[in-house]
Design a protein around this motif. Sequence first.
Motif, PDB file in Angstrom:
ATOM      1  N   LEU A 103       2.731   0.462  -9.870  1.00 38.95           N
ATOM      2  CA  LEU A 103       2.936  -0.187  -8.569  1.00 38.95           C
ATOM      3  C   LEU A 103       3.935  -1.325  -8.687  1.00 38.95           C
ATOM      4  CD1 LEU A 103      -0.757  -0.354  -7.307  1.00 38.95           C
ATOM      5  CD2 LEU A 103       1.007   1.305  -6.677  1.00 38.95           C
ATOM      6  N   ALA A 104       3.798  -2.127  -9.723  1.00 40.78           N
ATOM      7  CA  ALA A 104       4.720  -3.243  -9.931  1.00 40.78           C
ATOM      8  C   ALA A 104       6.148  -2.733 -10.094  1.00 40.78           C
ATOM      9  CB  ALA A 104       4.297  -4.056 -11.147  1.00 40.78           C
ATOM     10  N   ALA A 105       6.327  -1.680 -10.867  1.00 40.12           N
ATOM     11  CA  ALA A 105       7.663  -1.114 -11.078  1.00 40.12           C
ATOM     12  C   ALA A 105       8.248  -0.585  -9.762  1.00 40.12           C
ATOM     13  CB  ALA A 105       7.608  -0.005 -12.124  1.00 40.12           C
ATOM     14  N   ARG A 106       7.453   0.133  -8.986  1.00 36.86           N
ATOM     15  CA  ARG A 106       7.930   0.678  -7.702  1.00 36.86           C
ATOM     16  C   ARG A 106       8.336  -0.427  -6.745  1.00 36.86           C
ATOM     17  NH1 ARG A 106       2.857   4.522  -7.222  1.00 36.86           N
ATOM     18  NH2 ARG A 106       3.446   5.962  -8.881  1.00 36.86           N
ATOM     19  N   ARG A 122       6.273  -8.081 -13.569  1.00 38.13           N
ATOM     20  CA  ARG A 122       4.988  -7.958 -14.271  1.00 38.13           C
ATOM     21  C   ARG A 122       3.919  -7.477 -13.289  1.00 38.13           C
ATOM     22  NH1 ARG A 122       6.905 -13.027 -15.007  1.00 38.13           N
ATOM     23  NH2 ARG A 122       5.333 -13.857 -13.586  1.00 38.13           N
ATOM     24  N   PRO A 123       2.947  -6.722 -13.773  1.00 42.18           N
ATOM     25  CA  PRO A 123       1.832  -6.333 -12.896  1.00 42.18           C
ATOM     26  C   PRO A 123       1.105  -7.535 -12.301  1.00 42.18           C
ATOM     27  CG  PRO A 123       1.822  -4.982 -14.870  1.00 42.18           C
ATOM     28  CD  PRO A 123       2.868  -6.055 -15.075  1.00 42.18           C
ATOM     29  N   SER A 124       1.071  -8.637 -13.019  1.00 37.63           N
ATOM     30  CA  SER A 124       0.387  -9.831 -12.503  1.00 37.63           C
ATOM     31  C   SER A 124       1.075 -10.407 -11.265  1.00 37.63           C
ATOM     32  CB  SER A 124       0.274 -10.894 -13.591  1.00 37.63           C
ATOM     33  OG  SER A 124       1.555 -11.311 -14.016  1.00 37.63           O
ATOM     34  N   ASP A 125       2.330 -10.013 -11.020  1.00 34.51           N
ATOM     35  CA  ASP A 125       3.025 -10.471  -9.814  1.00 34.51           C
ATOM     36  C   ASP A 125       2.389  -9.925  -8.534  1.00 34.51           C
ATOM     37  OD1 ASP A 125       4.800 -11.885 -11.386  1.00 34.51           O
ATOM     38  OD2 ASP A 125       6.358 -10.333 -11.319  1.00 34.51           O
ATOM     39  N   MET A 148       0.807  -1.174   0.000  1.00 41.02           N
ATOM     40  CA  MET A 148       0.000   0.000   0.000  1.00 41.02           C
ATOM     41  C   MET A 148       0.865   1.259   0.000  1.00 41.02           C
ATOM     42  SD  MET A 148      -3.439  -1.014   2.152  1.00 41.02           S
ATOM     43  CE  MET A 148      -2.751  -0.685   3.727  1.00 41.02           C
ATOM     44  N   ALA A 149       2.077   1.152   0.499  1.00 43.88           N
ATOM     45  CA  ALA A 149       2.958   2.316   0.470  1.00 43.88           C
ATOM     46  C   ALA A 149       3.260   2.744  -0.960  1.00 43.88           C
ATOM     47  CB  ALA A 149       4.260   2.015   1.220  1.00 43.88           C
ATOM     48  N   ALA A 150       3.338   1.807  -1.882  1.00 45.77           N
ATOM     49  CA  ALA A 150       3.582   2.150  -3.284  1.00 45.77           C
ATOM     50  C   ALA A 150       2.408   2.915  -3.871  1.00 45.77           C
ATOM     51  CB  ALA A 150       3.844   0.882  -4.096  1.00 45.77           C
ATOM     52  N   MET A 151       1.204   2.699  -3.354  1.00 45.42           N
ATOM     53  CA  MET A 151       0.020   3.426  -3.812  1.00 45.42           C
ATOM     54  C   MET A 151      -0.049   4.822  -3.213  1.00 45.42           C
ATOM     55  SD  MET A 151      -2.917   0.474  -3.480  1.00 45.42           S
ATOM     56  CE  MET A 151      -4.244   1.644  -3.740  1.00 45.42           C
ATOM     57  N   ALA A 152       0.524   5.027  -2.046  1.00 41.57           N
ATOM     58  CA  ALA A 152       0.385   6.282  -1.312  1.00 41.57           C
ATOM     59  C   ALA A 152       1.025   7.469  -2.019  1.00 41.57           C
ATOM     60  CB  ALA A 152       0.963   6.134   0.096  1.00 41.57           C
ATOM     61  N   VAL A 153       1.903   7.241  -2.964  1.00 38.29           N
ATOM     62  CA  VAL A 153       2.553   8.349  -3.658  1.00 38.29           C
ATOM     63  C   VAL A 153       1.675   8.949  -4.745  1.00 38.29           C
ATOM     64  CG1 VAL A 153       4.852   7.470  -3.161  1.00 38.29           C
ATOM     65  CG2 VAL A 153       3.772   6.908  -5.324  1.00 38.29           C
TER      66      VAL A 153
END
Length: 79
Positions: free
Chosen positions: A16-19, A24-27, A1-6
Amino acid sequence: MAAMAVDIGPSPVADLAARMGKKRPSDLSASRDALIKEVLIYAPRRGFLGFTVPLLADYIQRHTNEPYVSSVTSFPDSR
């Protein structure tokens, strides 16, 4: 969720996957599903995730040590 907070508003799952250092996003599927079941996040549209709890992103920004969040400036309370 911290990756979403930015992000302001819903977060692109690919970002989010990259951060988080995922290939892959599916991960993120298992984590995504668990957080949706706990009603902490929702998918407003395909490929995006958002917080269900108002001001949760602000709280996470103030209380996390994740490197991608620490560089974010705080947002005014009036958003």
